[in-house]
Enzyme design. Structure first.
Site, PDB file in Angstrom:
ATOM      1  N   GLY A 114       0.785  -1.220   0.000  1.00  0.00           N
ATOM      2  CA  GLY A 114       0.000   0.000   0.000  1.00  0.00           C
ATOM      3  C   GLY A 114       0.820   1.275   0.000  1.00  0.00           C
ATOM      4  O   GLY A 114       0.488   2.235  -0.697  1.00  0.00           O
ATOM      5  N   SER A 115       1.899   1.314   0.768  1.00  0.00           N
ATOM      6  CA  SER A 115       2.694   2.539   0.847  1.00  0.00           C
ATOM      7  C   SER A 115       3.334   2.876  -0.495  1.00  0.00           C
ATOM      8  O   SER A 115       3.352   4.035  -0.918  1.00  0.00           O
ATOM      9  CB  SER A 115       3.771   2.415   1.923  1.00  0.00           C
ATOM     10  OG  SER A 115       3.189   2.360   3.215  1.00  0.00           O
ATOM     11  N   ASN A 117      -8.093   3.444   8.729  1.00  0.00           N
ATOM     12  CA  ASN A 117      -7.443   2.315   9.368  1.00  0.00           C
ATOM     13  C   ASN A 117      -7.612   2.281  10.871  1.00  0.00           C
ATOM     14  O   ASN A 117      -7.491   1.219  11.487  1.00  0.00           O
ATOM     15  CB  ASN A 117      -5.945   2.307   9.019  1.00  0.00           C
ATOM     16  CG  ASN A 117      -5.277   3.636   9.310  1.00  0.00           C
ATOM     17  OD1 ASN A 117      -5.701   4.681   8.813  1.00  0.00           O
ATOM     18  ND2 ASN A 117      -4.227   3.613  10.107  1.00  0.00           N
ATOM     19  N   GLN A 136      -7.522  -0.749   3.700  1.00  0.00           N
ATOM     20  CA  GLN A 136      -8.372  -1.305   4.748  1.00  0.00           C
ATOM     21  C   GLN A 136      -9.730  -1.760   4.218  1.00  0.00           C
ATOM     22  O   GLN A 136     -10.393  -2.590   4.842  1.00  0.00           O
ATOM     23  CB  GLN A 136      -8.582  -0.264   5.849  1.00  0.00           C
ATOM     24  CG  GLN A 136      -7.342   0.104   6.618  1.00  0.00           C
ATOM     25  CD  GLN A 136      -6.802  -1.026   7.476  1.00  0.00           C
ATOM     26  OE1 GLN A 136      -7.533  -1.928   7.885  1.00  0.00           O
ATOM     27  NE2 GLN A 136      -5.510  -0.994   7.753  1.00  0.00           N
ATOM     28  N   SER A 180      -3.181  -3.525  -0.433  1.00  0.00           N
ATOM     29  CA  SER A 180      -2.055  -4.266   0.144  1.00  0.00           C
ATOM     30  C   SER A 180      -2.497  -5.670   0.515  1.00  0.00           C
ATOM     31  O   SER A 180      -3.574  -5.862   1.086  1.00  0.00           O
ATOM     32  CB  SER A 180      -1.531  -3.542   1.385  1.00  0.00           C
ATOM     33  OG  SER A 180      -0.395  -4.204   1.904  1.00  0.00           O
ATOM     34  N   GLY A 181      -1.644  -6.662   0.232  1.00  0.00           N
ATOM     35  CA  GLY A 181      -2.019  -8.048   0.443  1.00  0.00           C
ATOM     36  C   GLY A 181      -2.107  -8.477   1.889  1.00  0.00           C
ATOM     37  O   GLY A 181      -2.971  -9.285   2.254  1.00  0.00           O
ATOM     38  N   HIS A 182      -1.235  -7.968   2.752  1.00  0.00           N
ATOM     39  CA  HIS A 182      -1.168  -8.531   4.102  1.00  0.00           C
ATOM     40  C   HIS A 182      -2.334  -8.118   4.993  1.00  0.00           C
ATOM     41  O   HIS A 182      -2.441  -8.595   6.128  1.00  0.00           O
ATOM     42  CB  HIS A 182       0.173  -8.178   4.768  1.00  0.00           C
ATOM     43  CG  HIS A 182       0.299  -6.779   5.245  1.00  0.00           C
ATOM     44  ND1 HIS A 182       0.210  -6.431   6.568  1.00  0.00           N
ATOM     45  CD2 HIS A 182       0.536  -5.627   4.578  1.00  0.00           C
ATOM     46  CE1 HIS A 182       0.381  -5.132   6.703  1.00  0.00           C
ATOM     47  NE2 HIS A 182       0.584  -4.619   5.512  1.00  0.00           N
ATOM     48  N   THR A 196      12.265  -7.444 -10.459  1.00  0.00           N
ATOM     49  CA  THR A 196      11.757  -8.791 -10.715  1.00  0.00           C
ATOM     50  C   THR A 196      10.509  -9.051  -9.882  1.00  0.00           C
ATOM     51  O   THR A 196      10.474  -8.777  -8.677  1.00  0.00           O
ATOM     52  CB  THR A 196      12.835  -9.842 -10.367  1.00  0.00           C
ATOM     53  OG1 THR A 196      13.987  -9.594 -11.163  1.00  0.00           O
ATOM     54  CG2 THR A 196      12.325 -11.245 -10.637  1.00  0.00           C
ATOM     55  N   CYS A 223       2.149   6.457  21.541  1.00  0.00           N
ATOM     56  CA  CYS A 223       3.280   6.301  22.459  1.00  0.00           C
ATOM     57  C   CYS A 223       4.067   5.034  22.181  1.00  0.00           C
ATOM     58  O   CYS A 223       5.252   4.953  22.473  1.00  0.00           O
ATOM     59  CB  CYS A 223       2.796   6.302  23.904  1.00  0.00           C
ATOM     60  SG  CYS A 223       1.491   5.110  24.235  1.00  0.00           S
TER      61      CYS A 223
END
Length: 407
Positions: free
Chosen positions: A73-74, A154, A182, A202-204, A240, A327
């Site tokens: 995603g980033s 998120n 998300q 994003s896959g994860h 690749t 924090c």
């Protein structure tokens, strides 16, 4: 209460499911050829990558050539925003519109562009975490290059009116990008029907491996490469291909986008039971609206409770969760998302985010509903802030509108 192990932080990452791993394994051990090679061993892996591209495209109403594989995603966010800004900025369009509670992959990218002379409008969200299409419409200028609004937040799970925002952008001739990291697999997405020009996934977050994702780019949108060095991804993204990751991503996308209404109904019932029980605790507040909310997202703030202590004590009880307090990352500031809702620091600091998946059991829900009040009570018993709030009406009056009745 017998200790259990409950993973309730799926918005941070998810496990790779067995069906995904089974699909990936042959491409790690047997079919490991480089897709760019001209011999059959390489051509076979290239064919597998293209089949995965077709499967993913069909799940989102796209065509295969509109799907570009990335590291997640980033990278997808950076590519969509920076490359669009570079191309259109050369034509005098150096204005970008986003919101004040985007993921940092968007906010930091926009901040980097501001240092290069671009102007960014950060739209505020309302107290429940929503932005409107009218806000976007009113912010668009002749020099606007891009609008980027996340599909679902998120932290607090609010789902934005993406189709309406996209329609405004299409009417005004402005490109529209959405970070759907998300949202993908949790809400039904059709990029054509919802007027989306670019979309990051994003896959994860959906039971695929870490380090793989994709950027959807609508046909006709010219997007310069972000990474140079090779002809992969039709000359748009050098490097690749992560073949096994791509295969796993396609399998995860197919599973996640199947039967969404049925899965949403079951998960929402458990989410709402958690929200009801966790907001019955005095001095609590639900962050984000109940309508148009991700089915697995619960975000509650507790006065007199510090987020890091809350997480550590829940961890001791076997519950994996996260907090809106930053924090844990070395900062004393609470989440920019919660501050963006207008919350005082005292409320934002004590937040708890649970992001549950469809495999959570009723027994696990019951365990959470017993454990959280115990932890909150223990922290408050040691908290000077809580004692001050209970004893001083000035503090209570100032904070009452942000939380449930303080008794």
């Amino acid at each position: 209460m017998e200790k259990m192990h409950i993973y309730a932080d799926n918005a941070a990452t998810t496990c790779i499911t067995k069906n995904v791993l089974d699909k990936m394994m042959p491409y790690l051990t047997e079919f490991y050829g480089n897709p760019s090679s001209i011999y059959k061993f390489g051509r076979d892996t290239q064919a597998a990558v293209e089949n995965a591209r077709e499967d993913i495209a069909s799940c989102f109403g796209a065509v295969p050539k509109e799907i570009y594989f990335t590291a997640g995603g980033s990278e997808s966010d950076n590519w969509a925003i920076k490359s669009t800004a570079l191309r259109l900025g050369a034509k005098g369009k150096k204005h970008i519109i986003t919101t004040n509670f985007e993921h940092h992959a968007v906010l930091h990218t926009c901040a980097a562009l501001e240092k290069q002379g671009y102007e960014v409008t950060y739209l505020p969200v309302d107290e429940k975490g929503y932005v409107t299409a009218d806000q976007v419409k009113n912010a668009i200028r002749p020099d606007t290059a891009l609008v980027t609004v996340m599909y679902a937040n998120n932290e607090i799970g609010t789902v934005q009116p993406i189709a309406e925002i996209g329609a405004v952008c299409r009417e005004k001739g402005v490109l529209f990008h959405t970070d759907a990291v998300q949202a993908a697999g949790h809400v039904e997405i059709n990029v054509k029907e919802q007027n989306i020009d670019m979309m990051s996934v994003s896959g994860h977050k959906i039971h695929a491996p870490k380090g793989v994702g994709f950027l959807y780019v609508r046909t006709g949108v010219a997007l310069p490469p972000l990474i140079d060095g090779g002809a992969q991804e039709r000359g748009k993204r050098a490097g690749t291909e992560n073949v096994a990751g791509i295969i796993g991503l396609a399998e995860a996308v197919k599973a996640a986008t199947k039967d969404i209404p049925e899965k949403t109904k079951a998960l929402t019932e458990k989410r709402d039971r958690l929200i009801k029980g966790l907001t019955d605790i005095e001095g609590s507040r639900l962050n984000g609206g109940l309508e148009n909310r991700l089915p697995g997202n619960i975000n509650v703030s507790y006065l007199g409770v510090e987020g890091e202590s809350l997480l550590l004590m829940l961890d001791m009880k076997g519950i994996c969760a996260s907090s809106g307090s930053a924090c844990t990352s070395g900062s004393l500031d609470p989440s920019h998302v919660l501050l963006g809702l207008g919350l005082p620091h005292e409320v934002a600091h004590g937040s708890l985010r649970l992001s549950i998946s469809e495999d959570i059991t009723d027994e696990e829900v019951d365990y959470i509903l017993k454990a959280v009040p115990e932890v909150v009570e223990r922290i408050r018993s040691m908290s000077p802030l809580w004692e001050h709030i209970k004893k001083h009406e000035d503090s209570t009056d100032r904070l009452r509108k942000f939380v449930s009745e303080i008794k």
